[in-house]
Design an enzyme around this catalytic site. Structure first.
Site, mmCIF file in Angstrom:
data_model
loop_
_atom_site.group_PDB
_atom_site.id
_atom_site.type_symbol
_atom_site.label_atom_id
_atom_site.label_comp_id
_atom_site.label_asym_id
_atom_site.label_seq_id
_atom_site.Cartn_x
_atom_site.Cartn_y
_atom_site.Cartn_z
ATOM 1 C CB ILE A 166 -0.912 -0.004 1.206
ATOM 2 C CG1 ILE A 166 -1.875 -1.187 1.454
ATOM 3 C CG2 ILE A 166 -1.824 1.287 1.421
ATOM 4 C CD1 ILE A 166 -2.326 -1.425 2.832
ATOM 5 C CB SER A 308 11.075 -1.171 -7.349
ATOM 6 O OG SER A 308 11.786 -0.266 -7.417
ATOM 7 C CG HIS A 330 2.862 -6.592 -13.993
ATOM 8 N ND1 HIS A 330 4.164 -7.037 -14.318
ATOM 9 C CD2 HIS A 330 2.936 -7.312 -12.583
ATOM 10 C CE1 HIS A 330 4.648 -7.768 -13.790
ATOM 11 N NE2 HIS A 330 3.944 -8.118 -12.453
ATOM 12 C CE LYS A 400 7.557 -4.003 -0.785
ATOM 13 N NZ LYS A 400 6.648 -5.157 -1.583
#
Length: 401
Positions: A166, A308, A330, A400
DNA sequence: ATGTCC
């Protein structure tokens, strides 16, 4: 430099948007295997974030005629991204974002195991299940009792682990966005695992008039009862995954309302899968299209391409490129395995690479460090003919599991 | 990815 490279030699060609980005030879072998299957429609498309994956290559788009490969979709069925724009700007955020990260972690269970589930399902999850999801799963379980549905309610609105996250991000105008990445959690995993294993058992009994290069490419054929059952179950898991992201987004927004000044939601909200299969029409034929680590990018479709932990992310608009089966990447794509990243990088390396982000900085997330991923700018350049960039986001908080 | 290991 965008545009595809044509790789011929198999039963069907491969069209690869990989100019200027590395492509592993292990991934190439896997793509050739997929392209050799007799039921591929037209060709296989490869996105610039391509890398080797279990079952099928991550970053590939596989159109199949009268067949479906459950391991190509994989076990993280319906995995994808959701993003919403808010009326907040960077000035509305406090100097220290630690408390906001903690508030989000209090509202949304993260990680695997019992701590990653709700103790009690929130009202938004209960009403979502009542709206049909729970009943649909019951019908599937009645025919396939090996699939367990007991995690259904307590995981709707939870993050999970691995590369799920998130984030609070800022766009080019310093506007605040919420972005998140998750899938169908334990129930989707069980559905995927079960049908992959059933397809494998059926493969052993099939008499093929052609060479099957990889048993991970075991398939169901249209007309078989398992084909219809898989279509129903995978469709359910995809809907559950999208609902999971919506419930989680609600929870994150509740956390933000507690920690930040009042705000409204912006016009732009996107919720897209990047691990899924559905029927689509391409080159004049309606086929099953598996996007394994790829996002639909039909003309005007909004999608999300996250970088990332420390890199930029992009809200994109599809150009409807027919050769890509209207798809885009993606994400950035890994350059090395999780094990290799843990060998190569120290905690100090990770701390330095994420200095600008309020996020976990412990040895448990070194496999997710930015250096383990491709350069997102190169990946975006390679697919300039697939999508336009609508917004460029940089993360300030990353949660995470 | 995952009640991650038979």
């Amino acid at each position: 430099m965008s545009g595809f490279e044509l790789i011929e030699g198999g039963a069907s060609p491969i069209k690869a948007w990989t100019r200027g980005v590395p492509i592993e030879h292990q991934a190439m072998d896997q793509l050739r295997n997929v392209a050799s299957l007799p039921f591929i429609h037209s060709h296989v498309a490869v996105m610039p974030d391509v890398h080797f994956g279990r079952g099928a290559t991550v970053g590939s788009v596989i159109p199949t005629r009268g067949a479906i490969i459950p391991a190509a979709v994989g076990v993280d069925i319906g995995c994808g991204m959701m993003a919403v724009q808010t009326s907040l700007t960077a000035n509305d955020l406090p100097d220290s974002l630690f408390a906001l990260r903690r508030e989000i972690e209090r509202k949304v269970p993260v990680g695997n195991g019992p701590g990653g589930d709700f103790k009690e399902s929130p009202a938004s999850a209960v009403s979502t299940l009542k709206a049909g999801l729970a009943e649909r799963l019951e019908r599937i379980l009645a025919r396939h009792p090996k699939i367990r549905g007991d995690k259904l309610a307590k995981q709707l609105g939870t993050l999970g682990g691995g590369n799920h996250f998130i984030e609070i991000c800022l766009d080019e105008a310093d506007r605040v966005w919420v972005m998140l990445h998750s899938g169908s959690r334990g129930t989707g995993n069980l559905i995927g695992t079960y049908f992959i294993s059933e397809a494998r058992e059926m493969l052993m009994k099939r008499e093929l008039g052609w060479h099957m290069p990889d048993r991970d490419l075991a398939f169901f054929l249209s007309g078989e009862p398992m084909f219809d059952d898989y279509v129903e179950a995978v469709g359910w898991a995809q809907d559950y995954a999208a609902a999971n992201r919506r419930v989680m987004m609600d929870r994150v927004l509740i956390a933000m309302r507690e920690a930040l000044p009042p705000f409204q939601l912006g016009r732009t909200a996107v919720n897209c899968h990047h691990n899924y299969v559905e029927q689509e029409t391409h080159f004049g034929e309606t086929v099953w299209l598996t996007r394994k680590g790829a996002v639909r990018a039909g003309e005007g479709d909004l999608g999300i391409i996250p970088g990332s932990m420390g890199a930029k992310s992009f809200i994109v608009r599809g150009k409807g490129n027919a050769d890509s089966f209207c798809s885009c990447s993606h994400g950035a794509g890994r350059t090395m395995s999780r094990a290799e990243a843990k060998r190569r990088f120290t905690l100090d390396d990770h701390v330095a690479a994420t200095a600008h982000v309020e996020c976990r900085k412990d040895s448990g997330v070194i496999d997710e460090t930015p250096m383990a991923y491709k350069d997102i700018e190169a990946v975006m350049a390679a697919q300039a003919d697939l999508v336009d960039i609508v917004h460029t986001l940089r993360q300030v908080v990353c949660v995470k599991g």
